[in-house]
Motif scaffolding. Sequence first.
Motif, PDB file in Angstrom:
ATOM      1  N   LYS A 181      -5.651  13.662 -14.790  1.00 54.96           N
ATOM      2  CA  LYS A 181      -4.766  12.852 -13.926  1.00 54.96           C
ATOM      3  C   LYS A 181      -5.142  12.931 -12.454  1.00 54.96           C
ATOM      4  O   LYS A 181      -4.325  13.158 -11.575  1.00 54.96           O
ATOM      5  CB  LYS A 181      -3.301  13.281 -14.097  1.00 54.96           C
ATOM      6  N   THR A 182      -6.442  12.751 -12.174  1.00 58.51           N
ATOM      7  CA  THR A 182      -6.914  12.728 -10.796  1.00 58.51           C
ATOM      8  C   THR A 182      -7.728  11.467 -10.553  1.00 58.51           C
ATOM      9  O   THR A 182      -8.152  10.791 -11.498  1.00 58.51           O
ATOM     10  CB  THR A 182      -7.805  13.948 -10.472  1.00 58.51           C
ATOM     11  N   LEU A 183      -7.943  11.158  -9.294  1.00 58.41           N
ATOM     12  CA  LEU A 183      -8.872  10.113  -8.884  1.00 58.41           C
ATOM     13  C   LEU A 183     -10.132  10.796  -8.386  1.00 58.41           C
ATOM     14  O   LEU A 183     -10.054  11.891  -7.815  1.00 58.41           O
ATOM     15  CB  LEU A 183      -8.293   9.282  -7.740  1.00 58.41           C
ATOM     16  N   ALA A 184     -11.273  10.164  -8.572  1.00 56.86           N
ATOM     17  CA  ALA A 184     -12.521  10.660  -8.001  1.00 56.86           C
ATOM     18  C   ALA A 184     -13.164   9.491  -7.262  1.00 56.86           C
ATOM     19  O   ALA A 184     -13.137   8.356  -7.734  1.00 56.86           O
ATOM     20  CB  ALA A 184     -13.449  11.196  -9.085  1.00 56.86           C
ATOM     21  N   SER A 185     -13.729   9.798  -6.101  1.00 57.72           N
ATOM     22  CA  SER A 185     -14.365   8.755  -5.297  1.00 57.72           C
ATOM     23  C   SER A 185     -15.707   9.259  -4.797  1.00 57.72           C
ATOM     24  O   SER A 185     -15.913  10.460  -4.631  1.00 57.72           O
ATOM     25  CB  SER A 185     -13.471   8.366  -4.119  1.00 57.72           C
ATOM     26  N   ALA A 186     -16.624   8.328  -4.562  1.00 58.04           N
ATOM     27  CA  ALA A 186     -17.963   8.683  -4.101  1.00 58.04           C
ATOM     28  C   ALA A 186     -18.468   7.589  -3.180  1.00 58.04           C
ATOM     29  O   ALA A 186     -18.072   6.429  -3.295  1.00 58.04           O
ATOM     30  CB  ALA A 186     -18.906   8.839  -5.294  1.00 58.04           C
ATOM     31  N   VAL A 214       0.869  -1.164   0.000  1.00 58.11           N
ATOM     32  CA  VAL A 214       0.000   0.000   0.000  1.00 58.11           C
ATOM     33  C   VAL A 214       0.908   1.216   0.000  1.00 58.11           C
ATOM     34  O   VAL A 214       1.716   1.391   0.906  1.00 58.11           O
ATOM     35  CB  VAL A 214      -0.926   0.008   1.227  1.00 58.11           C
ATOM     36  N   THR A 215       0.787   2.049  -1.042  1.00 59.08           N
ATOM     37  CA  THR A 215       1.652   3.224  -1.136  1.00 59.08           C
ATOM     38  C   THR A 215       0.983   4.493  -0.626  1.00 59.08           C
ATOM     39  O   THR A 215       1.667   5.445  -0.288  1.00 59.08           O
ATOM     40  CB  THR A 215       2.119   3.464  -2.585  1.00 59.08           C
ATOM     41  N   MET A 216      -0.356   4.493  -0.596  1.00 56.60           N
ATOM     42  CA  MET A 216      -1.052   5.673  -0.111  1.00 56.60           C
ATOM     43  C   MET A 216      -2.444   5.258   0.353  1.00 56.60           C
ATOM     44  O   MET A 216      -3.033   4.331  -0.197  1.00 56.60           O
ATOM     45  CB  MET A 216      -1.165   6.715  -1.227  1.00 56.60           C
ATOM     46  N   VAL A 217      -2.940   5.940   1.367  1.00 54.79           N
ATOM     47  CA  VAL A 217      -4.296   5.708   1.862  1.00 54.79           C
ATOM     48  C   VAL A 217      -5.003   7.060   1.924  1.00 54.79           C
ATOM     49  O   VAL A 217      -4.498   8.002   2.521  1.00 54.79           O
ATOM     50  CB  VAL A 217      -4.290   5.068   3.270  1.00 54.79           C
ATOM     51  N   PHE A 218      -6.164   7.145   1.280  1.00 58.19           N
ATOM     52  CA  PHE A 218      -6.984   8.351   1.327  1.00 58.19           C
ATOM     53  C   PHE A 218      -8.049   8.130   2.395  1.00 58.19           C
ATOM     54  O   PHE A 218      -8.741   7.115   2.371  1.00 58.19           O
ATOM     55  CB  PHE A 218      -7.677   8.615  -0.012  1.00 58.19           C
ATOM     56  N   GLU A 219      -8.213   9.082   3.294  1.00 58.22           N
ATOM     57  CA  GLU A 219      -9.122   8.891   4.429  1.00 58.22           C
ATOM     58  C   GLU A 219     -10.083  10.051   4.627  1.00 58.22           C
ATOM     59  O   GLU A 219     -10.466  10.341   5.750  1.00 58.22           O
ATOM     60  CB  GLU A 219      -8.305   8.676   5.703  1.00 58.22           C
ATOM     61  N   GLU A 220     -10.524  10.699   3.579  1.00 59.39           N
ATOM     62  CA  GLU A 220     -11.388  11.876   3.708  1.00 59.39           C
ATOM     63  C   GLU A 220     -12.884  11.552   3.725  1.00 59.39           C
ATOM     64  O   GLU A 220     -13.679  12.391   4.117  1.00 59.39           O
ATOM     65  CB  GLU A 220     -11.113  12.871   2.579  1.00 59.39           C
ATOM     66  N   HIS A 221     -13.270  10.370   3.262  1.00 57.33           N
ATOM     67  CA  HIS A 221     -14.692  10.014   3.308  1.00 57.33           C
ATOM     68  C   HIS A 221     -15.072   9.639   4.734  1.00 57.33           C
ATOM     69  O   HIS A 221     -14.270   9.079   5.476  1.00 57.33           O
ATOM     70  CB  HIS A 221     -15.004   8.849   2.361  1.00 57.33           C
ATOM     71  N   SER A 222     -16.317   9.927   5.105  1.00 58.24           N
ATOM     72  CA  SER A 222     -16.780   9.620   6.459  1.00 58.24           C
ATOM     73  C   SER A 222     -17.617   8.344   6.519  1.00 58.24           C
ATOM     74  O   SER A 222     -17.924   7.867   7.608  1.00 58.24           O
ATOM     75  CB  SER A 222     -17.592  10.791   7.011  1.00 58.24           C
ATOM     76  N   MET A 223     -17.973   7.805   5.362  1.00 55.69           N
ATOM     77  CA  MET A 223     -18.763   6.573   5.297  1.00 55.69           C
ATOM     78  C   MET A 223     -18.207   5.707   4.166  1.00 55.69           C
ATOM     79  O   MET A 223     -17.280   6.105   3.463  1.00 55.69           O
ATOM     80  CB  MET A 223     -20.247   6.897   5.066  1.00 55.69           C
ATOM     81  N   GLU A 224     -18.824   4.552   3.957  1.00 56.09           N
ATOM     82  CA  GLU A 224     -18.372   3.597   2.939  1.00 56.09           C
ATOM     83  C   GLU A 224     -18.195   4.255   1.575  1.00 56.09           C
ATOM     84  O   GLU A 224     -19.039   5.017   1.119  1.00 56.09           O
ATOM     85  CB  GLU A 224     -19.389   2.465   2.826  1.00 56.09           C
ATOM     86  N   VAL A 225     -17.074   3.949   0.928  1.00 54.43           N
ATOM     87  CA  VAL A 225     -16.803   4.426  -0.429  1.00 54.43           C
ATOM     88  C   VAL A 225     -17.345   3.371  -1.393  1.00 54.43           C
ATOM     89  O   VAL A 225     -16.982   2.203  -1.301  1.00 54.43           O
ATOM     90  CB  VAL A 225     -15.291   4.643  -0.656  1.00 54.43           C
ATOM     91  N   LYS A 226     -18.231   3.770  -2.284  1.00 57.15           N
ATOM     92  CA  LYS A 226     -18.874   2.825  -3.198  1.00 57.15           C
ATOM     93  C   LYS A 226     -18.210   2.756  -4.563  1.00 57.15           C
ATOM     94  O   LYS A 226     -18.336   1.761  -5.264  1.00 57.15           O
ATOM     95  CB  LYS A 226     -20.356   3.186  -3.390  1.00 57.15           C
ATOM     96  N   SER A 227     -17.495   3.825  -4.956  1.00 59.87           N
ATOM     97  CA  SER A 227     -16.958   3.856  -6.306  1.00 59.87           C
ATOM     98  C   SER A 227     -15.729   4.749  -6.365  1.00 59.87           C
ATOM     99  O   SER A 227     -15.674   5.791  -5.712  1.00 59.87           O
ATOM    100  CB  SER A 227     -18.041   4.375  -7.258  1.00 59.87           C
ATOM    101  N   VAL A 228     -14.751   4.314  -7.157  1.00 62.86           N
ATOM    102  CA  VAL A 228     -13.560   5.114  -7.412  1.00 62.86           C
ATOM    103  C   VAL A 228     -13.242   5.020  -8.900  1.00 62.86           C
ATOM    104  O   VAL A 228     -13.415   3.956  -9.502  1.00 62.86           O
ATOM    105  CB  VAL A 228     -12.366   4.681  -6.533  1.00 62.86           C
ATOM    106  N   VAL A 229     -12.861   6.144  -9.510  1.00 65.11           N
ATOM    107  CA  VAL A 229     -12.540   6.171 -10.944  1.00 65.11           C
ATOM    108  C   VAL A 229     -11.265   6.977 -11.166  1.00 65.11           C
ATOM    109  O   VAL A 229     -10.935   7.875 -10.392  1.00 65.11           O
ATOM    110  CB  VAL A 229     -13.700   6.771 -11.792  1.00 65.11           C
ATOM    111  N   TRP A 230     -10.559   6.632 -12.230  1.00 61.01           N
ATOM    112  CA  TRP A 230      -9.363   7.360 -12.657  1.00 61.01           C
ATOM    113  C   TRP A 230      -9.775   8.321 -13.756  1.00 61.01           C
ATOM    114  O   TRP A 230     -10.335   7.911 -14.772  1.00 61.01           O
ATOM    115  CB  TRP A 230      -8.316   6.376 -13.165  1.00 61.01           C
TER     116      TRP A 230
END
Length: 181
Positions: free
Chosen positions: A103-108, A82-98
């Motif tokens: 050149k960004t990641l988006a999560s929801a 694991v090279t990086m962990v994103f921890e900004e969501h407060s509840m379950e993350v359902k989807s992540v896209v590149w």
Amino acid sequence: SSSTPEVSYGPSLLVCSQIANAALTSIVYIEERDQIVVASSNSKIYILETRTSSASIATMVMKAEKRLQGEKYIINHEDLRVTMVFEEHSMEVKSVVWCFGNKTLASAGLDRKILVWDPFNGQVVGRLEGHKKGIQSLQYRYKDHRDVLISLDYRSTVKLWDPSNMNLLLSIDPTIQKVCN
């Protein structure tokens, strides 16, 4: 009893004891970075890469697909890190896209937020808010040199976003009925 979560990309990949206690909810492979990004039920997003320069994730997956043709292929936790962990969501993350255009990641997720991340330093570069229910799906499209994120929540509301300026482009809410005279 706790079991190692299954990550589905071609043959199943079983990964990292560091994320073994979370159910993995979404996965994306970033070919140009040779990384796997996984979202989880514990509200975290993990970026994984191989431990050695001689092996790549793409090579591991291709070998597994050729060799086992759909059967489980286990990658030892020693093979990935694991090279990086994103921890900004407060509840379950359902989807992540590149989002390869910018050149960004988006999560929801269930916290009703879409977060746009810089994958190089782990910083949130934008927040897209406006859903009234948790977001169940996030898609990315690149058309005519423009990034577009498409989100769907549990109320069946669809929203189209421009992640380059964090603007809402369109909202389709099936619960609103138009009255025609």
